[in-house]
Design a protein around this motif. Sequence first.
Motif, PDB file in Angstrom:
ATOM      1  N   ASP A 174       0.834  -1.225   0.000  1.00  0.00           N
ATOM      2  CA  ASP A 174       0.000   0.000   0.000  1.00  0.00           C
ATOM      3  C   ASP A 174       0.860   1.264   0.000  1.00  0.00           C
ATOM      4  O   ASP A 174       0.364   2.346  -0.303  1.00  0.00           O
ATOM      5  N   GLN A 175       2.113   1.110   0.347  1.00  0.00           N
ATOM      6  CA  GLN A 175       2.984   2.283   0.369  1.00  0.00           C
ATOM      7  C   GLN A 175       3.520   2.648  -1.015  1.00  0.00           C
ATOM      8  O   GLN A 175       4.228   3.627  -1.171  1.00  0.00           O
ATOM      9  N   TYR A 176       3.184   1.833  -1.998  1.00  0.00           N
ATOM     10  CA  TYR A 176       3.663   2.108  -3.351  1.00  0.00           C
ATOM     11  C   TYR A 176       2.472   2.256  -4.306  1.00  0.00           C
ATOM     12  O   TYR A 176       1.449   1.592  -4.125  1.00  0.00           O
ATOM     13  N   ASN A 177       2.647   3.109  -5.317  1.00  0.00           N
ATOM     14  CA  ASN A 177       1.580   3.155  -6.320  1.00  0.00           C
ATOM     15  C   ASN A 177       1.815   2.041  -7.345  1.00  0.00           C
ATOM     16  O   ASN A 177       2.838   1.341  -7.305  1.00  0.00           O
ATOM     17  N   GLU A 178       0.871   1.897  -8.261  1.00  0.00           N
ATOM     18  CA  GLU A 178       0.918   0.764  -9.189  1.00  0.00           C
ATOM     19  C   GLU A 178       2.224   0.667  -9.966  1.00  0.00           C
ATOM     20  O   GLU A 178       2.791  -0.394 -10.150  1.00  0.00           O
ATOM     21  N   LYS A 179       2.668   1.842 -10.413  1.00  0.00           N
ATOM     22  CA  LYS A 179       3.891   1.875 -11.212  1.00  0.00           C
ATOM     23  C   LYS A 179       5.096   1.444 -10.368  1.00  0.00           C
ATOM     24  O   LYS A 179       5.952   0.672 -10.818  1.00  0.00           O
ATOM     25  N   GLU A 180       5.105   1.938  -9.135  1.00  0.00           N
ATOM     26  CA  GLU A 180       6.222   1.580  -8.244  1.00  0.00           C
ATOM     27  C   GLU A 180       6.218   0.081  -7.923  1.00  0.00           C
ATOM     28  O   GLU A 180       7.276  -0.543  -7.816  1.00  0.00           O
ATOM     29  N   VAL A 181       5.022  -0.466  -7.770  1.00  0.00           N
ATOM     30  CA  VAL A 181       4.921  -1.897  -7.501  1.00  0.00           C
ATOM     31  C   VAL A 181       5.537  -2.698  -8.648  1.00  0.00           C
ATOM     32  O   VAL A 181       6.308  -3.637  -8.433  1.00  0.00           O
ATOM     33  N   LEU A 182       5.212  -2.275  -9.866  1.00  0.00           N
ATOM     34  CA  LEU A 182       5.777  -2.959 -11.039  1.00  0.00           C
ATOM     35  C   LEU A 182       7.300  -2.872 -11.057  1.00  0.00           C
ATOM     36  O   LEU A 182       7.997  -3.864 -11.303  1.00  0.00           O
ATOM     37  N   THR A 186      10.167  -5.946 -10.621  1.00  0.00           N
ATOM     38  CA  THR A 186      11.250  -6.217 -11.566  1.00  0.00           C
ATOM     39  C   THR A 186      12.600  -6.257 -10.852  1.00  0.00           C
ATOM     40  O   THR A 186      13.420  -7.156 -11.074  1.00  0.00           O
ATOM     41  N   ILE A 187      12.814  -5.268 -10.003  1.00  0.00           N
ATOM     42  CA  ILE A 187      14.094  -5.198  -9.284  1.00  0.00           C
ATOM     43  C   ILE A 187      14.285  -6.429  -8.392  1.00  0.00           C
ATOM     44  O   ILE A 187      15.342  -7.067  -8.407  1.00  0.00           O
ATOM     45  N   ILE A 188      13.235  -6.756  -7.636  1.00  0.00           N
ATOM     46  CA  ILE A 188      13.345  -7.876  -6.688  1.00  0.00           C
ATOM     47  C   ILE A 188      13.520  -9.204  -7.432  1.00  0.00           C
ATOM     48  O   ILE A 188      14.357 -10.028  -7.062  1.00  0.00           O
ATOM     49  N   ARG A 189      12.750  -9.344  -8.507  1.00  0.00           N
ATOM     50  CA  ARG A 189      12.839 -10.574  -9.289  1.00  0.00           C
ATOM     51  C   ARG A 189      14.281 -10.819  -9.748  1.00  0.00           C
ATOM     52  O   ARG A 189      14.799 -11.931  -9.687  1.00  0.00           O
ATOM     53  N   LYS A 190      14.912  -9.743 -10.171  1.00  0.00           N
ATOM     54  CA  LYS A 190      16.300  -9.816 -10.630  1.00  0.00           C
ATOM     55  C   LYS A 190      17.228 -10.189  -9.471  1.00  0.00           C
ATOM     56  O   LYS A 190      18.100 -11.039  -9.590  1.00  0.00           O
ATOM     57  N   ARG A 191      16.990  -9.518  -8.358  1.00  0.00           N
ATOM     58  CA  ARG A 191      17.884  -9.719  -7.220  1.00  0.00           C
ATOM     59  C   ARG A 191      17.852 -11.144  -6.679  1.00  0.00           C
ATOM     60  O   ARG A 191      18.852 -11.656  -6.202  1.00  0.00           O
ATOM     61  N   VAL A 192      16.701 -11.767  -6.753  1.00  0.00           N
ATOM     62  CA  VAL A 192      16.593 -13.107  -6.157  1.00  0.00           C
ATOM     63  C   VAL A 192      16.616 -14.226  -7.209  1.00  0.00           C
ATOM     64  O   VAL A 192      16.253 -15.364  -6.912  1.00  0.00           O
TER      65      VAL A 192
END
Length: 442
Positions: A174-182, A186-192
């Motif tokens: 909830d602390q992020y808007n839709e664009k930020e969630v996307l 992407t960033i997290i997917r890459k990191r893990v």
Amino acid sequence: MSNNSHTTVMNKGDSNIDLAKESLTALLDDRRVPDSVRNVLQEDYQQLRIMLDKLENGHLHIAVFGRVSVGKSSVLNALLGKDAFSVSILHGETKTEGIEEWQEVDAGGVYLIDTPGINEIDGEERERLAHEVANRSDLLLFVVDSDLTDVELSALKTVAATNRPIILVVNKSDQYNEKEVLQLRTIIRKRVTGLIAPENIVFTAASPSQQTVIMVDDEGNETETIRQRPVDIINLKSRLWDIIEAEGKTLSALNASLFAGSLSEQLGEKLLSARKQVGEDTIHMYCIGKGIAVALNPVPVADLLAAAAIDVSMVIHLSRIYGLPMSKSEAGELIKTIAAQMLVLYATFWAIHLASSALKIGTVGFSTIVTGVAQGAVAWYSTLVVGRVAEDYLAKGKSWGETGPKLTVQNILDSLDRDSIMSEAKEEIVAYLKTSKKPKKS
Ligand SMILES: Nc1nc2c(ncn2[C@@H]2O[C@H](COP(=O)(O)OP(=O)(O)O)[C@@H](O)[C@H]2O)c(=O)[nH]1
Ligand SMILES: [Mg+2]
């Protein structure tokens, strides 16, 4: 191997469970581990029992893990639909573990486990906690609230290495808007990559903050309304249900097998050190026994006989501690081999010992005691050497290994400080003789 008749067709899950149960039971019932050694490893055996229990009851444990205040307790509460675990804005509200059954799963027996956060403890402690939590759970919810910090990434690697299935829960969405969630996804997917499969990265808003909305009407009047954002837990719920439905009991069998595997590995090492510990005490007990028996016995030939008998008992005793019981003659043979090496290596030392042994005949009174104590110390020392060498031989599974008997004896002799051992032995023998008149029978 199950020899009882199964009337139902076993599916893969069942046979996995049977296998896991078998290996846990085998570890628990291992007859080669005597009680003295088991006592030292009480906690490990307790864990084994808990694991076996869980497997027999078909229970599945899901635990949260992650940094303090990312919302671990909140995520569990959202899944449960009630405030079962305490939540706080203060750091470190969850101090100990908590467990609660997740009633929503029809099959039953699914438990959610809350754990303390990980960031305020040092690296080593974190590793330990990660292993402990992983060991006890069949599925892990690794909770974060933004891109992973270095500490989180290393903790994730630690738990991933335990081969438990992991869902990466990105909470506070909830602390992020839709664009930020996307973007975040992407960033997290890459990191893990390589650690977590993309379908196991799930966003949640377990306890979203309130939103203040300011409305301005045509006349420029502002009205403030507070809006409660909706809880978003459905993606995590459905991912969990999918996994439980597809693998359910297999997961807990997998976990139990992994646990049994790593424990039997660890247990191997721990058993050895527990055996060493018990062995140490045992050898010491025989050293005292023999030291005193020799110190009090005026006839050197009898000294040697008594001494040999005590050593044989000691080796038999040690062989049981090491789970490789020996017969009397086997123990006798081993002592002969050790003694032969000791004679070769310490010829002068034993020559003096035997000479003083001969001297003891015919001496009376005070000097007998003095010689006796000195001889007792020599006897003590030789029993210590025999004990240590026998232990080494037993620890290698009743074999001399590549080292061979000569080098083994040599190594043990080198590791012992003869003079200080003998002076300690003398002290103990004298102390014993002062307090009691008769030697303790061992
Ligand atoms: N905005 C927001 N805050 C959350 C969310 N989940 C938890 N929190 C807040 O984060 C704080 C820590 O939550 P808690 O569950 O105790 O975290 P834990 O230490 O990881 O167990 C509390 O103030 C929660 O209200 C969320 O989804 N959104
Ligand atoms: Mg908590």
